[in-house]
Write an enzyme that holds these catalytic residues in place. Structure first.
Site, PDB file in Angstrom:
ATOM      1  CG  ASN A 199    -115.757   4.536 -37.880  1.00 49.63           C
ATOM      2  OD1 ASN A 199    -114.888   4.605 -36.861  1.00 49.63           O
ATOM      3  ND2 ASN A 199    -115.658   3.372 -38.686  1.00 49.63           N
ATOM      4  CD1 TRP A 200    -114.304  10.544 -35.555  1.00 52.41           C
ATOM      5  CD2 TRP A 200    -112.929  10.811 -33.626  1.00 52.41           C
ATOM      6  NE1 TRP A 200    -114.633  11.787 -34.688  1.00 52.41           N
ATOM      7  CE2 TRP A 200    -113.683  11.768 -33.531  1.00 52.41           C
ATOM      8  CE3 TRP A 200    -111.843  10.831 -32.545  1.00 52.41           C
ATOM      9  CZ2 TRP A 200    -113.788  12.955 -32.702  1.00 52.41           C
ATOM     10  CZ3 TRP A 200    -111.989  11.838 -31.614  1.00 52.41           C
ATOM     11  CH2 TRP A 200    -112.894  12.792 -31.616  1.00 52.41           C
ATOM     12  CE  LYS A 201    -113.611   4.303 -41.805  1.00 56.25           C
ATOM     13  NZ  LYS A 201    -113.806   3.920 -43.016  1.00 56.25           N
ATOM     14  CG  HIS A 222    -116.230  -0.820 -39.930  1.00 63.47           C
ATOM     15  ND1 HIS A 222    -115.542  -0.747 -40.980  1.00 63.47           N
ATOM     16  CD2 HIS A 222    -116.896   0.516 -40.352  1.00 63.47           C
ATOM     17  CE1 HIS A 222    -115.444   0.306 -41.868  1.00 63.47           C
ATOM     18  NE2 HIS A 222    -116.363   0.986 -41.362  1.00 63.47           N
ATOM     19  CD  GLU A 265    -112.399   0.338 -42.610  1.00 64.15           C
ATOM     20  OE1 GLU A 265    -112.386   0.823 -41.402  1.00 64.15           O
ATOM     21  OE2 GLU A 265    -112.643   1.310 -43.395  1.00 64.15           O
ATOM     22  CD  GLU A 305    -120.214   2.059 -42.742  1.00 64.65           C
ATOM     23  OE1 GLU A 305    -120.149   3.061 -42.420  1.00 64.65           O
ATOM     24  OE2 GLU A 305    -119.025   1.190 -42.356  1.00 64.65           O
ATOM     25  N   GLY A 321    -114.421   5.191 -48.220  1.00 62.35           N
ATOM     26  CA  GLY A 321    -113.075   5.671 -48.531  1.00 62.35           C
ATOM     27  C   GLY A 321    -112.876   5.842 -49.986  1.00 62.35           C
ATOM     28  CB  SER A 325    -118.141   8.071 -50.182  1.00 62.47           C
ATOM     29  OG  SER A 325    -116.644   7.164 -50.297  1.00 62.47           O
ATOM     30  N   GLY A 375    -117.017   8.280 -42.016  1.00 65.42           N
ATOM     31  CA  GLY A 375    -115.540   8.019 -42.038  1.00 65.42           C
ATOM     32  C   GLY A 375    -114.915   9.284 -42.108  1.00 65.42           C
ATOM     33  N   GLY A 376    -114.276   9.466 -43.346  1.00 62.98           N
ATOM     34  CA  GLY A 376    -113.488  10.600 -43.590  1.00 62.98           C
ATOM     35  C   GLY A 376    -113.950  12.178 -43.180  1.00 62.98           C
TER      36      GLY A 376
HETATM   37  P1  13P Z   1    -115.811   6.984 -45.407  1.00 62.09           P
HETATM   38  O1  13P Z   1    -116.638   7.901 -45.042  1.00 62.09           O
HETATM   39  O2  13P Z   1    -114.504   7.561 -45.140  1.00 62.09           O
HETATM   40  O3  13P Z   1    -116.190   6.436 -46.776  1.00 62.09           O
HETATM   41  O4  13P Z   1    -115.955   5.659 -44.387  1.00 62.09           O
HETATM   42  C1  13P Z   1    -117.509   5.294 -44.160  1.00 62.09           C
HETATM   43  C2  13P Z   1    -117.235   4.352 -43.060  1.00 62.09           C
HETATM   44  O5  13P Z   1    -116.426   3.277 -43.061  1.00 62.09           O
HETATM   45  C3  13P Z   1    -117.817   4.784 -41.878  1.00 62.09           C
HETATM   46  O6  13P Z   1    -117.653   3.557 -40.948  1.00 62.09           O
END
Ligand code: 13P
Length: 248
Positions: free
Chosen positions: A9-11, A94, A96, A166, A172, A211, A232-233
């Site tokens: 997920n590149w956000k 998600h 967010e 999640e 994050g 994470s 994510g990251g």
């Molecule tokens: P991180 O891997 O950066 O914690 O993000 C997870 C996430 O929200 C994937 O959708």
């Protein structure tokens, strides 16, 4: 046995140049990979992904979709448009989006329904906040989030979704759920899917996100009900994403 699925997920990250380098880097290290792989990218880069990834082992998708099928909804992107760019997946709900855009579980359910209606696979995200976990409410919270989706979809569609657990406090933050903590929730989600859809639930991939990184991926992915990761990251660095893919 369910095949593992690793989704990046590149956000809201990327540029044409950075995406090209990242996708090249991932493609260069895929030899021997056993997992199914996808990247969910910002909508403006779907064309770039289609051009770069068509015919290869990496699928692509979006990070959100409208619950509506088209028309006067300024700023929205409907499922048919995502299909037009040959997306396979779309993330819905998600944390967010739930937190910063006020998305309710009912809206998330409608988005999942809209995605399925166009032949896309919705990746339905659920997860509790730290406060909810500490109050002992994890099972209730994620159960209600998934429940809204299961209520709206016909039972025969349930086998076509992907679920992602999640925990909000792990996203994050560098704080990961222990494999046991995650497995416990995943088993609960599986039981809920089974109650609605019977044996079709055994084919549903339940991903862990929060994470996930090369150092903890193997242990998490070894759990019986953890069928992959939503990353994510670590999905923004080719070497880290590849390490997670090869940990399956
Ligand atoms: P991180 O891997 O950066 O914690 O993000 C997870 C996430 O929200 C994937 O959708």
């Amino acid at each position: 046995m369910r095949a593992k699925l690793i989704v990046g997920n590149w956000k809201m990250n990327g540029s044409r140049a950075a995406n090209a380098a990242l996708l090249d880097g991932i493609a260069a290290g895929l030899d021997g990979a056993k997992a199914s792989i996808a990247v969910c990218v910002p909508a403006p880069y779907l064309q770039q992904c289609e051009d770069a990834l068509k015919g290869g082992p990496i699928a692509w998708g979006a990070q959100d979709v409208s619950a509506y099928s088209g028309g006067a909804y300024t700023g929205e992107v409907c499922a048919k448009m995502l299909s037009d760019f040959a997306c396979r997946y779309v993330i819905v709900g998600h944390s967010e989006r739930r937190a910063y855009h006020g998305e309710s579980s009912e809206l998330v359910a409608k988005k999942a329904q809209a995605a399925l209606g166009e032949g896309l696979t919705p990746i339905v995200c659920v997860g509790e906040t730290l406060e909810q976990r500490e109050a002992g409410r994890t099972v209730d919270v994620v159960g209600a989030q998934l429940g809204a989706v299961l209520e709206l979809l016909p039972a025969e569609a349930v086998g076509k979704i992907v679920v992602a657990y999640e925990p909000v406090w792990a996203i994050g933050t560098g704080r990961t759920a222990t494999p046991e903590m995650a497995q416990e929730v995943h088993a609960q989600l599986r039981a809920q899917l089974r109650a609605r859809a019977g044996s079709a639930a055994d084919g549903v991939a339940i991903l862990y996100g929060g994470s996930m990184k090369p150092e903890n991926a193997h242990e998490l992915l070894a759990q019986p009900d953890i069928d992959g990761g939503l990353i994510g990251g670590a999905a923004l660095k080719a070497q880290d994403f590849l390490a997670i893919i090869h940990a399956t």
